[in-house]
Design a protein around this motif. Structure first.
Motif, PDB file in Angstrom:
ATOM      1  N   HIS A  71       3.629  25.049   4.207  1.00 46.98           N
ATOM      2  CA  HIS A  71       2.201  24.975   4.272  1.00 46.98           C
ATOM      3  C   HIS A  71       1.126  24.267   5.093  1.00 46.98           C
ATOM      4  O   HIS A  71       0.474  23.494   4.833  1.00 46.98           O
ATOM      5  CB  HIS A  71       2.945  23.539   2.907  1.00 46.98           C
ATOM      6  N   GLY A  72       0.864  24.711   5.885  1.00 46.69           N
ATOM      7  CA  GLY A  72       0.208  24.805   6.864  1.00 46.69           C
ATOM      8  C   GLY A  72      -0.791  25.824   6.255  1.00 46.69           C
ATOM      9  O   GLY A  72      -0.768  26.394   5.605  1.00 46.69           O
ATOM     10  N   ALA A 108     -12.178  30.339   8.694  1.00 48.60           N
ATOM     11  CA  ALA A 108     -13.195  29.527   8.816  1.00 48.60           C
ATOM     12  C   ALA A 108     -13.157  29.408  10.031  1.00 48.60           C
ATOM     13  O   ALA A 108     -14.678  28.770  10.865  1.00 48.60           O
ATOM     14  CB  ALA A 108     -12.212  28.214   8.562  1.00 48.60           C
ATOM     15  N   MET A 121      -7.355  27.395  -2.937  1.00 45.73           N
ATOM     16  CA  MET A 121      -8.167  28.887  -1.737  1.00 45.73           C
ATOM     17  C   MET A 121      -9.373  28.836  -1.502  1.00 45.73           C
ATOM     18  O   MET A 121     -10.241  28.309  -0.218  1.00 45.73           O
ATOM     19  CB  MET A 121      -7.683  30.205  -2.656  1.00 45.73           C
ATOM     20  N   TRP A 146      -3.202  13.782   9.561  1.00 41.28           N
ATOM     21  CA  TRP A 146      -3.495  14.635  11.117  1.00 41.28           C
ATOM     22  C   TRP A 146      -4.423  13.977  12.240  1.00 41.28           C
ATOM     23  O   TRP A 146      -4.166  14.026  13.251  1.00 41.28           O
ATOM     24  CB  TRP A 146      -4.470  15.855   9.892  1.00 41.28           C
ATOM     25  N   GLY A 169     -11.206  27.209   1.401  1.00 40.26           N
ATOM     26  CA  GLY A 169     -11.982  27.625   2.048  1.00 40.26           C
ATOM     27  C   GLY A 169     -13.394  26.901   2.183  1.00 40.26           C
ATOM     28  O   GLY A 169     -14.147  27.417   3.266  1.00 40.26           O
ATOM     29  N   TRP A 221     -16.468  20.719   8.920  1.00 37.31           N
ATOM     30  CA  TRP A 221     -16.575  20.816  10.273  1.00 37.31           C
ATOM     31  C   TRP A 221     -17.173  21.415  11.224  1.00 37.31           C
ATOM     32  O   TRP A 221     -18.239  20.941  11.998  1.00 37.31           O
ATOM     33  CB  TRP A 221     -15.317  22.806   9.809  1.00 37.31           C
TER      34      TRP A 221
HETATM   35  C1  HEM Z   1     -11.183  30.039   4.885  1.00 34.94           C
HETATM   36  C2  HEM Z   1     -11.085  28.876   5.343  1.00 34.94           C
HETATM   37  C3  HEM Z   1      -9.797  28.510   4.053  1.00 34.94           C
HETATM   38  C4  HEM Z   1      -8.470  28.683   3.820  1.00 34.94           C
HETATM   39  C5  HEM Z   1      -8.716  29.792   2.375  1.00 34.94           C
HETATM   40  C6  HEM Z   1      -7.825  28.320   3.486  1.00 34.94           C
HETATM   41  C7  HEM Z   1      -6.618  27.597   1.996  1.00 34.94           C
HETATM   42  C8  HEM Z   1      -5.585  27.453   2.819  1.00 34.94           C
HETATM   43  C9  HEM Z   1      -3.897  27.182   1.555  1.00 34.94           C
HETATM   44  C10 HEM Z   1      -4.339  27.563   0.479  1.00 34.94           C
HETATM   45  C11 HEM Z   1      -3.746  26.465   1.994  1.00 34.94           C
HETATM   46  C12 HEM Z   1      -1.956  25.810   1.110  1.00 34.94           C
HETATM   47  C13 HEM Z   1      -1.392  26.604   1.570  1.00 34.94           C
HETATM   48  C14 HEM Z   1       0.252  25.860   1.266  1.00 34.94           C
HETATM   49  O1  HEM Z   1       0.405  24.798   0.882  1.00 34.94           O
HETATM   50  O2  HEM Z   1       0.897  27.531   1.429  1.00 34.94           O
HETATM   51  C15 HEM Z   1      -4.333  25.482   2.951  1.00 34.94           C
HETATM   52  C16 HEM Z   1      -3.747  24.295   4.055  1.00 34.94           C
HETATM   53  C17 HEM Z   1      -4.328  23.887   4.834  1.00 34.94           C
HETATM   54  N1  HEM Z   1      -5.412  23.583   5.315  1.00 34.94           N
HETATM   55 FE1  HEM Z   1      -6.724  25.611   4.664  1.00 34.94          FE
HETATM   56  N2  HEM Z   1      -7.668  27.104   3.938  1.00 34.94           N
HETATM   57  C18 HEM Z   1      -9.439  27.006   4.804  1.00 34.94           C
HETATM   58  C19 HEM Z   1      -9.963  26.202   5.430  1.00 34.94           C
HETATM   59  C20 HEM Z   1      -9.294  25.746   6.370  1.00 34.94           C
HETATM   60  C21 HEM Z   1      -9.967  24.149   6.980  1.00 34.94           C
HETATM   61  C22 HEM Z   1     -11.328  24.706   7.208  1.00 34.94           C
HETATM   62  C23 HEM Z   1      -9.152  23.133   7.212  1.00 34.94           C
HETATM   63  C24 HEM Z   1      -9.182  21.998   8.452  1.00 34.94           C
HETATM   64  C25 HEM Z   1     -10.106  21.967   9.363  1.00 34.94           C
HETATM   65  C26 HEM Z   1      -7.864  23.408   7.061  1.00 34.94           C
HETATM   66  C27 HEM Z   1      -6.806  22.896   6.677  1.00 34.94           C
HETATM   67  C28 HEM Z   1      -5.031  22.601   6.407  1.00 34.94           C
HETATM   68  C29 HEM Z   1      -4.455  21.819   5.910  1.00 34.94           C
HETATM   69  C30 HEM Z   1      -4.793  20.587   7.089  1.00 34.94           C
HETATM   70  C31 HEM Z   1      -3.340  22.018   5.314  1.00 34.94           C
HETATM   71  C32 HEM Z   1      -2.112  21.710   5.092  1.00 34.94           C
HETATM   72  C33 HEM Z   1      -2.042  20.969   4.035  1.00 34.94           C
HETATM   73  C34 HEM Z   1      -0.188  20.562   3.555  1.00 34.94           C
HETATM   74  O3  HEM Z   1      -0.064  20.587   4.782  1.00 34.94           O
HETATM   75  O4  HEM Z   1      -0.520  19.320   3.346  1.00 34.94           O
HETATM   76  N3  HEM Z   1      -8.353  24.590   6.468  1.00 34.94           N
HETATM   77  N4  HEM Z   1      -5.269  25.791   3.285  1.00 34.94           N
END
Ligand code: HEM
Length: 415
Positions: free
Chosen positions: A353-354, A363, A243, A322, A247, A254
Protein backbone atom coordinates in the motif's frame (compact mmCIF):
# COMPACT_ATOMS: atom_id res chain seq x y z
CA UNK A 1 7.20 -9.84 16.26
CA UNK A 2 5.65 -13.24 16.62
CA UNK A 3 2.03 -14.31 16.16
CA UNK A 4 0.12 -15.35 19.26
CA UNK A 5 -3.16 -17.15 19.56
CA UNK A 6 -5.19 -14.76 21.76
CA UNK A 7 -7.91 -13.45 19.43
CA UNK A 8 -9.83 -11.38 22.04
CA UNK A 9 -11.03 -8.28 20.18
CA UNK A 10 -10.75 -5.18 22.32
CA UNK A 11 -8.42 -2.20 21.92
CA UNK A 12 -5.17 -2.83 23.76
CA UNK A 13 -3.67 0.67 23.51
CA UNK A 14 -5.86 2.24 26.23
CA UNK A 15 -2.96 1.92 28.75
CA UNK A 16 -2.55 4.15 31.77
CA UNK A 17 0.59 5.64 30.14
CA UNK A 18 -1.08 6.37 26.79
CA UNK A 19 0.05 9.66 25.24
CA UNK A 20 -2.45 12.22 23.94
CA UNK A 21 -1.47 12.63 20.32
CA UNK A 22 -2.21 16.30 19.82
CA UNK A 23 -0.85 19.62 21.05
CA UNK A 24 1.72 22.34 20.32
CA UNK A 25 4.91 20.33 20.94
CA UNK A 26 4.15 17.98 18.11
CA UNK A 27 3.03 20.71 15.72
CA UNK A 28 6.11 22.94 15.96
CA UNK A 29 8.88 20.57 17.13
CA UNK A 30 8.06 17.05 15.99
CA UNK A 31 11.65 15.83 16.28
CA UNK A 32 11.78 16.63 20.02
CA UNK A 33 8.43 14.89 20.40
CA UNK A 34 9.61 11.73 18.59
CA UNK A 35 12.80 11.63 20.66
CA UNK A 36 10.84 11.84 23.92
CA UNK A 37 8.35 9.19 22.73
CA UNK A 38 11.17 6.83 21.78
CA UNK A 39 12.97 7.39 25.10
CA UNK A 40 9.88 6.99 27.28
CA UNK A 41 7.85 4.39 25.34
CA UNK A 42 10.05 2.60 22.77
CA UNK A 43 9.20 1.99 19.11
CA UNK A 44 5.45 1.37 19.56
CA UNK A 45 3.62 3.95 21.66
CA UNK A 46 0.14 3.58 23.20
CA UNK A 47 -1.69 6.79 22.22
CA UNK A 48 -5.07 8.46 22.50
CA UNK A 49 -6.49 10.27 19.49
CA UNK A 50 -9.01 13.09 19.78
CA UNK A 51 -11.93 11.98 21.92
CA UNK A 52 -9.43 9.72 23.77
CA UNK A 53 -9.84 6.97 21.19
CA UNK A 54 -6.93 4.47 21.62
CA UNK A 55 -4.41 3.43 18.96
CA UNK A 56 -0.78 2.36 18.62
CA UNK A 57 1.67 4.86 17.20
CA UNK A 58 4.48 2.98 15.39
CA UNK A 59 7.60 5.18 15.39
CA UNK A 60 10.50 2.70 15.01
CA UNK A 61 11.90 2.40 11.47
CA UNK A 62 12.21 -1.38 11.79
CA UNK A 63 8.66 -1.71 13.17
CA UNK A 64 7.08 0.52 10.46
CA UNK A 65 8.89 -1.59 7.89
CA UNK A 66 7.64 -4.80 9.49
CA UNK A 67 4.01 -3.59 9.64
CA UNK A 68 3.93 -2.35 6.04
CA UNK A 69 5.72 -5.46 4.70
CA UNK A 70 3.20 -7.90 6.21
CA UNK A 71 -0.33 -7.22 4.90
CA UNK A 72 -1.42 -10.65 6.17
CA UNK A 73 -0.72 -9.51 9.74
CA UNK A 74 -1.51 -5.79 9.47
CA UNK A 75 -4.25 -5.08 6.95
CA UNK A 76 -5.73 -1.95 5.44
CA UNK A 77 -9.53 -2.31 5.57
CA UNK A 78 -10.74 0.08 8.28
CA UNK A 79 -13.81 -2.09 8.97
CA UNK A 80 -11.44 -4.39 10.88
CA UNK A 81 -11.04 -1.77 13.63
CA UNK A 82 -12.13 -2.91 17.09
CA UNK A 83 -12.89 0.56 18.50
CA UNK A 84 -15.67 1.78 16.21
CA UNK A 85 -18.04 1.95 19.19
CA UNK A 86 -15.73 4.49 20.90
CA UNK A 87 -15.78 6.97 18.01
CA UNK A 88 -17.61 10.21 18.89
CA UNK A 89 -20.24 11.57 16.53
CA UNK A 90 -18.73 14.06 14.03
CA UNK A 91 -15.22 12.82 14.90
CA UNK A 92 -12.73 14.97 13.02
CA UNK A 93 -10.68 11.91 12.01
CA UNK A 94 -13.57 10.13 10.31
CA UNK A 95 -12.39 11.20 6.82
CA UNK A 96 -9.15 9.25 7.50
CA UNK A 97 -10.85 6.16 8.92
CA UNK A 98 -14.30 5.93 7.32
CA UNK A 99 -14.41 3.00 4.92
CA UNK A 100 -14.70 3.73 1.19
CA UNK A 101 -14.38 1.37 -1.78
CA UNK A 102 -11.08 2.83 -3.05
CA UNK A 103 -7.79 1.05 -3.80
CA UNK A 104 -6.35 2.55 -0.62
CA UNK A 105 -8.52 0.33 1.58
CA UNK A 106 -8.80 -2.68 -0.75
CA UNK A 107 -7.00 -5.89 0.20
CA UNK A 108 -5.68 -9.06 -1.48
CA UNK A 109 -6.47 -9.77 -5.14
CA UNK A 110 -8.81 -6.78 -5.41
CA UNK A 111 -5.99 -4.47 -4.34
CA UNK A 112 -3.50 -6.15 -6.70
CA UNK A 113 -5.80 -5.76 -9.72
CA UNK A 114 -6.41 -2.05 -9.18
CA UNK A 115 -2.94 -1.18 -7.99
CA UNK A 116 -1.38 -2.77 -11.10
CA UNK A 117 -3.74 -0.79 -13.37
CA UNK A 118 -2.83 2.44 -11.55
CA UNK A 119 0.89 1.77 -11.95
CA UNK A 120 0.48 1.00 -15.68
CA UNK A 121 -1.62 4.12 -16.28
CA UNK A 122 0.88 6.33 -14.42
CA UNK A 123 3.93 4.69 -16.01
CA UNK A 124 2.71 5.68 -19.48
CA UNK A 125 3.10 9.35 -18.53
CA UNK A 126 5.90 10.91 -20.61
CA UNK A 127 8.24 12.44 -17.99
CA UNK A 128 9.62 15.03 -20.45
CA UNK A 129 6.12 16.18 -21.39
CA UNK A 130 5.14 16.36 -17.72
CA UNK A 131 8.18 18.48 -16.97
CA UNK A 132 7.38 20.77 -19.95
CA UNK A 133 3.82 21.20 -18.80
CA UNK A 134 5.01 22.00 -15.23
CA UNK A 135 7.42 24.60 -16.66
CA UNK A 136 4.54 26.32 -18.46
CA UNK A 137 2.35 26.24 -15.33
CA UNK A 138 5.22 27.55 -13.17
CA UNK A 139 5.87 30.41 -15.59
CA UNK A 140 2.17 31.32 -15.61
CA UNK A 141 2.01 31.38 -11.80
CA UNK A 142 5.27 33.33 -11.44
CA UNK A 143 4.03 35.89 -14.02
CA UNK A 144 1.19 36.70 -11.60
CA UNK A 145 3.58 37.99 -8.90
CA UNK A 146 6.97 38.54 -10.63
CA UNK A 147 6.40 42.30 -10.96
CA UNK A 148 5.43 42.72 -7.27
CA UNK A 149 8.83 42.03 -5.70
CA UNK A 150 7.13 39.93 -3.00
CA UNK A 151 4.94 36.87 -2.73
CA UNK A 152 3.74 34.08 -0.48
CA UNK A 153 5.32 31.08 -2.19
CA UNK A 154 2.93 28.76 -0.37
CA UNK A 155 -0.48 30.03 -1.47
CA UNK A 156 0.71 31.70 -4.71
CA UNK A 157 2.97 28.96 -6.02
CA UNK A 158 3.62 25.66 -4.17
CA UNK A 159 -0.04 24.92 -3.42
CA UNK A 160 -1.21 25.87 -6.91
CA UNK A 161 1.19 24.17 -9.30
CA UNK A 162 0.63 20.44 -8.54
CA UNK A 163 -3.18 20.58 -8.77
CA UNK A 164 -2.92 22.28 -12.18
CA UNK A 165 -0.44 19.60 -13.30
CA UNK A 166 -2.72 16.80 -11.99
CA UNK A 167 -5.73 18.21 -13.86
CA UNK A 168 -3.80 18.00 -17.15
CA UNK A 169 -2.45 14.53 -16.32
CA UNK A 170 -5.92 13.13 -15.61
CA UNK A 171 -7.62 14.87 -18.56
CA UNK A 172 -9.86 17.18 -16.49
CA UNK A 173 -11.35 19.91 -18.78
CA UNK A 174 -10.03 23.39 -17.92
CA UNK A 175 -13.58 24.61 -17.20
CA UNK A 176 -14.00 21.99 -14.43
CA UNK A 177 -10.54 22.27 -12.87
CA UNK A 178 -10.98 25.24 -10.44
CA UNK A 179 -14.10 23.74 -8.78
CA UNK A 180 -12.47 20.32 -8.53
CA UNK A 181 -9.31 21.76 -6.93
CA UNK A 182 -11.40 23.74 -4.43
CA UNK A 183 -13.42 20.64 -3.49
CA UNK A 184 -10.28 18.51 -2.99
CA UNK A 185 -8.96 21.18 -0.63
CA UNK A 186 -12.22 21.24 1.37
CA UNK A 187 -12.20 17.45 1.71
CA UNK A 188 -8.56 17.42 2.83
CA UNK A 189 -9.26 20.25 5.30
CA UNK A 190 -11.99 18.13 6.99
CA UNK A 191 -13.95 21.36 7.56
CA UNK A 192 -17.72 21.88 7.57
CA UNK A 193 -17.66 21.97 3.74
CA UNK A 194 -16.00 18.55 3.48
CA UNK A 195 -19.13 16.41 3.07
CA UNK A 196 -20.85 18.49 0.34
CA UNK A 197 -17.44 18.93 -1.35
CA UNK A 198 -16.92 15.15 -1.39
CA UNK A 199 -20.35 14.66 -2.99
CA UNK A 200 -19.58 17.28 -5.65
CA UNK A 201 -16.21 15.60 -6.23
CA UNK A 202 -17.88 12.27 -6.88
CA UNK A 203 -20.14 13.95 -9.43
CA UNK A 204 -17.17 15.66 -11.13
CA UNK A 205 -15.31 12.33 -11.32
CA UNK A 206 -18.41 10.65 -12.76
CA UNK A 207 -18.57 13.33 -15.50
CA UNK A 208 -14.84 12.88 -16.12
CA UNK A 209 -15.22 9.09 -16.43
CA UNK A 210 -18.17 9.46 -18.82
CA UNK A 211 -16.41 12.01 -21.01
CA UNK A 212 -13.16 9.96 -21.18
CA UNK A 213 -15.09 6.80 -21.98
CA UNK A 214 -16.85 8.64 -24.83
CA UNK A 215 -13.71 10.40 -26.08
CA UNK A 216 -10.52 8.75 -24.76
CA UNK A 217 -7.41 10.93 -24.72
CA UNK A 218 -3.72 10.68 -23.79
CA UNK A 219 -4.49 10.91 -20.06
CA UNK A 220 -4.36 8.69 -16.95
CA UNK A 221 -8.17 8.46 -16.68
CA UNK A 222 -8.57 7.17 -20.26
CA UNK A 223 -5.75 4.66 -19.72
CA UNK A 224 -7.40 3.32 -16.56
CA UNK A 225 -10.69 2.91 -18.40
CA UNK A 226 -8.99 1.03 -21.24
CA UNK A 227 -6.91 -1.19 -18.92
CA UNK A 228 -7.54 -4.97 -18.98
CA UNK A 229 -8.14 -4.74 -15.19
CA UNK A 230 -11.69 -3.86 -16.27
CA UNK A 231 -12.38 -0.81 -14.13
CA UNK A 232 -16.09 -0.04 -13.67
CA UNK A 233 -17.12 3.63 -13.53
CA UNK A 234 -17.83 3.31 -9.78
CA UNK A 235 -14.38 1.84 -9.07
CA UNK A 236 -12.80 4.50 -11.21
CA UNK A 237 -14.56 7.29 -9.32
CA UNK A 238 -13.46 5.95 -5.94
CA UNK A 239 -9.83 5.62 -7.10
CA UNK A 240 -9.57 8.91 -9.02
CA UNK A 241 -10.33 10.93 -5.88
CA UNK A 242 -7.39 9.59 -3.78
CA UNK A 243 -5.08 9.56 -6.82
CA UNK A 244 -5.71 13.17 -7.81
CA UNK A 245 -5.68 14.31 -4.16
CA UNK A 246 -2.50 12.36 -3.34
CA UNK A 247 -0.84 13.73 -6.45
CA UNK A 248 -1.71 17.27 -5.54
CA UNK A 249 -1.59 17.95 -1.78
CA UNK A 250 1.65 16.27 -0.58
CA UNK A 251 3.47 17.34 -3.75
CA UNK A 252 2.58 20.98 -3.01
CA UNK A 253 3.80 20.68 0.60
CA UNK A 254 6.97 18.99 -0.68
CA UNK A 255 7.67 22.01 -2.94
CA UNK A 256 6.92 24.48 -0.12
CA UNK A 257 9.10 22.64 2.44
CA UNK A 258 11.96 22.38 -0.08
CA UNK A 259 11.82 26.09 -0.92
CA UNK A 260 11.89 26.82 2.81
CA UNK A 261 14.94 24.60 3.32
CA UNK A 262 16.77 26.26 0.43
CA UNK A 263 15.97 29.72 1.82
CA UNK A 264 16.94 29.06 5.45
CA UNK A 265 19.87 26.65 5.11
CA UNK A 266 23.11 28.27 4.02
CA UNK A 267 24.32 25.03 2.38
CA UNK A 268 21.85 25.85 -0.40
CA UNK A 269 22.66 29.57 -0.73
CA UNK A 270 24.98 28.87 -3.67
CA UNK A 271 22.19 27.08 -5.47
CA UNK A 272 19.86 30.01 -4.95
CA UNK A 273 22.31 32.36 -6.59
CA UNK A 274 23.89 30.02 -9.07
CA UNK A 275 21.03 27.91 -10.43
CA UNK A 276 19.83 24.39 -10.23
CA UNK A 277 22.79 22.59 -8.58
CA UNK A 278 21.39 20.81 -5.60
CA UNK A 279 17.60 21.00 -6.00
CA UNK A 280 17.38 17.19 -6.08
CA UNK A 281 19.45 17.01 -2.91
CA UNK A 282 17.20 19.53 -1.13
CA UNK A 283 14.08 17.61 -2.23
CA UNK A 284 15.52 14.39 -0.80
CA UNK A 285 16.65 16.03 2.41
CA UNK A 286 13.14 17.35 3.00
CA UNK A 287 11.77 13.82 2.69
CA UNK A 288 14.05 12.86 5.59
CA UNK A 289 13.63 15.92 7.77
CA UNK A 290 10.28 17.57 7.02
CA UNK A 291 8.31 15.09 5.00
CA UNK A 292 4.84 16.29 3.97
CA UNK A 293 3.51 12.82 4.86
CA UNK A 294 4.05 12.75 8.63
CA UNK A 295 1.67 9.96 9.69
CA UNK A 296 -1.05 7.76 8.23
CA UNK A 297 -3.92 5.74 9.61
CA UNK A 298 -2.83 3.06 9.08
CA UNK A 299 -3.19 -0.63 9.49
CA UNK A 300 -5.41 -2.92 11.57
CA UNK A 301 -4.05 -6.03 13.28
CA UNK A 302 -5.45 -9.20 11.75
CA UNK A 303 -4.34 -11.47 14.62
CA UNK A 304 -3.03 -10.95 18.12
CA UNK A 305 0.73 -10.45 17.90
CA UNK A 306 3.69 -8.80 19.49
CA UNK A 307 5.23 -5.64 18.02
CA UNK A 308 8.06 -3.63 19.54
CA UNK A 309 7.44 -5.31 22.91
CA UNK A 310 3.70 -4.49 22.91
CA UNK A 311 0.84 -6.99 22.90
CA UNK A 312 -1.36 -6.05 19.93
CA UNK A 313 -4.91 -7.41 19.77
CA UNK A 314 -6.93 -8.27 16.68
CA UNK A 315 -8.51 -5.15 15.22
CA UNK A 316 -6.14 -2.71 16.99
CA UNK A 317 -5.38 0.41 14.97
CA UNK A 318 -1.76 1.19 14.11
CA UNK A 319 -0.79 4.69 13.06
CA UNK A 320 2.26 4.65 10.80
CA UNK A 321 4.77 7.32 11.82
CA UNK A 322 6.69 7.95 8.60
CA UNK A 323 8.42 11.08 9.92
CA UNK A 324 9.22 9.49 13.28
CA UNK A 325 10.63 6.39 11.56
CA UNK A 326 12.79 8.61 9.33
CA UNK A 327 14.15 10.26 12.49
CA UNK A 328 14.93 6.89 14.16
CA UNK A 329 18.59 7.04 15.27
CA UNK A 330 18.97 3.44 14.07
CA UNK A 331 18.75 4.65 10.45
CA UNK A 332 20.01 8.19 10.94
CA UNK A 333 22.90 8.22 13.42
CA UNK A 334 23.11 11.81 14.76
CA UNK A 335 26.79 11.92 13.72
CA UNK A 336 25.74 11.73 10.06
CA UNK A 337 22.95 14.26 10.44
CA UNK A 338 21.74 14.78 6.92
CA UNK A 339 19.98 12.19 4.81
CA UNK A 340 20.93 13.74 1.50
CA UNK A 341 21.82 11.10 -1.08
CA UNK A 342 20.23 8.27 0.93
CA UNK A 343 16.74 7.40 -0.32
CA UNK A 344 15.81 4.80 2.29
CA UNK A 345 13.32 7.14 4.01
CA UNK A 346 9.72 6.00 4.46
CA UNK A 347 8.08 9.20 3.23
CA UNK A 348 6.38 7.39 0.34
CA UNK A 349 5.25 4.57 2.61
CA UNK A 350 6.35 1.01 1.97
CA UNK A 351 4.99 -2.35 0.83
CA UNK A 352 1.79 -3.18 -1.06
CA UNK A 353 0.00 0.00 0.00
CA UNK A 354 2.95 2.34 -0.38
CA UNK A 355 2.82 5.15 -2.92
CA UNK A 356 2.45 3.17 -6.15
CA UNK A 357 5.25 2.96 -8.69
CA UNK A 358 5.92 5.38 -10.44
CA UNK A 359 3.98 8.05 -8.49
CA UNK A 360 7.00 9.15 -6.40
CA UNK A 361 9.01 9.65 -9.59
CA UNK A 362 6.23 11.71 -11.21
CA UNK A 363 5.81 13.78 -8.04
CA UNK A 364 9.54 14.44 -8.12
CA UNK A 365 9.37 15.63 -11.75
CA UNK A 366 6.63 18.09 -10.73
CA UNK A 367 8.42 19.28 -7.59
CA UNK A 368 11.88 19.57 -9.15
CA UNK A 369 10.60 21.48 -12.17
CA UNK A 370 8.65 23.87 -9.93
CA UNK A 371 11.67 24.70 -7.77
CA UNK A 372 14.08 24.98 -10.71
CA UNK A 373 11.85 27.34 -12.70
CA UNK A 374 11.32 29.54 -9.65
CA UNK A 375 15.09 29.80 -9.03
CA UNK A 376 15.73 30.58 -12.71
CA UNK A 377 13.12 33.32 -12.81
CA UNK A 378 13.77 34.94 -9.40
CA UNK A 379 17.46 34.30 -8.65
CA UNK A 380 17.83 36.82 -5.79
CA UNK A 381 14.83 35.52 -3.86
CA UNK A 382 15.08 35.72 -0.05
CA UNK A 383 12.85 35.23 2.97
CA UNK A 384 10.82 38.30 3.90
CA UNK A 385 10.73 37.25 7.60
CA UNK A 386 13.26 35.71 9.98
CA UNK A 387 13.50 31.90 9.63
CA UNK A 388 12.17 31.38 13.17
CA UNK A 389 9.07 33.44 12.35
CA UNK A 390 7.94 30.83 9.83
CA UNK A 391 5.09 28.77 11.32
CA UNK A 392 4.12 25.17 10.58
CA UNK A 393 0.39 24.62 10.32
CA UNK A 394 -0.92 22.60 13.27
CA UNK A 395 -1.53 19.13 11.87
CA UNK A 396 -0.56 15.67 13.01
CA UNK A 397 -0.90 14.29 9.48
CA UNK A 398 0.91 16.66 7.14
CA UNK A 399 3.84 19.02 7.50
CA UNK A 400 3.33 22.29 5.74
CA UNK A 401 4.02 25.93 6.38
CA UNK A 402 1.27 28.42 7.14
CA UNK A 403 2.96 30.72 4.59
CA UNK A 404 6.33 31.32 2.94
CA UNK A 405 6.74 35.10 2.46
CA UNK A 406 9.63 36.10 0.19
CA UNK A 407 10.98 39.18 -1.56
CA UNK A 408 13.00 39.57 -4.75
CA UNK A 409 13.87 42.14 -7.40
CA UNK A 410 10.72 42.72 -9.47
CA UNK A 411 11.09 40.77 -12.69
CA UNK A 412 9.53 40.95 -16.13
CA UNK A 413 6.64 38.64 -17.00
CA UNK A 414 6.96 36.13 -19.84
CA UNK A 415 3.33 35.95 -20.87
C1 HEM B 1 1.86 12.07 -8.67
C2 HEM B 1 1.83 12.12 -7.34
C3 HEM B 1 1.23 11.04 -6.45
C4 HEM B 1 0.26 10.11 -6.72
C5 HEM B 1 -0.53 9.90 -8.03
C6 HEM B 1 0.08 9.31 -5.51
C7 HEM B 1 -0.82 8.27 -5.36
C8 HEM B 1 -0.92 7.44 -4.26
C9 HEM B 1 -1.87 6.35 -4.13
C10 HEM B 1 -2.95 5.96 -5.17
C11 HEM B 1 -1.62 5.73 -2.93
C12 HEM B 1 -2.39 4.51 -2.36
C13 HEM B 1 -1.67 3.24 -2.72
C14 HEM B 1 -2.40 2.01 -2.25
O1 HEM B 1 -3.05 2.02 -1.18
O2 HEM B 1 -2.29 0.99 -2.94
C15 HEM B 1 -0.52 6.43 -2.31
C16 HEM B 1 0.04 6.08 -1.11
C17 HEM B 1 0.94 6.87 -0.46
N1 HEM B 1 1.51 8.05 -0.92
FE1 HEM B 1 1.32 8.81 -2.77
N2 HEM B 1 0.95 9.77 -4.55
C18 HEM B 1 1.65 10.83 -5.07
C19 HEM B 1 2.59 11.60 -4.42
C20 HEM B 1 2.95 11.42 -3.11
C21 HEM B 1 3.84 12.28 -2.37
C22 HEM B 1 4.51 13.56 -2.89
C23 HEM B 1 3.98 11.73 -1.10
C24 HEM B 1 4.78 12.23 0.05
C25 HEM B 1 6.00 12.75 -0.05
C26 HEM B 1 3.17 10.53 -1.06
C27 HEM B 1 3.09 9.69 0.03
C28 HEM B 1 2.34 8.52 0.07
C29 HEM B 1 2.33 7.61 1.20
C30 HEM B 1 3.09 7.79 2.52
C31 HEM B 1 1.46 6.56 0.87
C32 HEM B 1 1.19 5.30 1.69
C33 HEM B 1 -0.08 5.36 2.55
C34 HEM B 1 -0.21 4.11 3.41
O3 HEM B 1 0.58 3.17 3.33
O4 HEM B 1 -1.16 4.05 4.23
N3 HEM B 1 2.56 10.37 -2.29
N4 HEM B 1 -0.11 7.47 -3.13
Amino acid sequence: MTDETDETARPAAADADAVRLYGPEFDQRPKDFFERMRREHGPVVPVLLEGDVPAWYVIGYREVNHVTSNPGLFARDTRRWNAWDMVPENWSLLPFVGWNPSVMLAEGEEHKRRSAAISDALDAVDRTELSGSCERIADRLIDEFAGDGEADLGSQFADRLPPMAMMELFGVPESEAPDMIRDIQHVAGSDENAVPAYQRLQESMRRLAESRRARPGPDVTSRLLAHPAGYTDDELISDLIPMISAGHLPTGHWIGNTLRLMLVDERFAVTLQGGRGSVAQALNQVLWEDTPSQNNIGRFAVHACELGGRAIRPGDMLILGWAAANADPQVQPPAHGSGAGNRAHLSFGHGDHGCPFPAPELAEVVARTAVEVLLDRLPDIELAVKPDELRWLPSFWVRRLASLPVRFSPAATLG
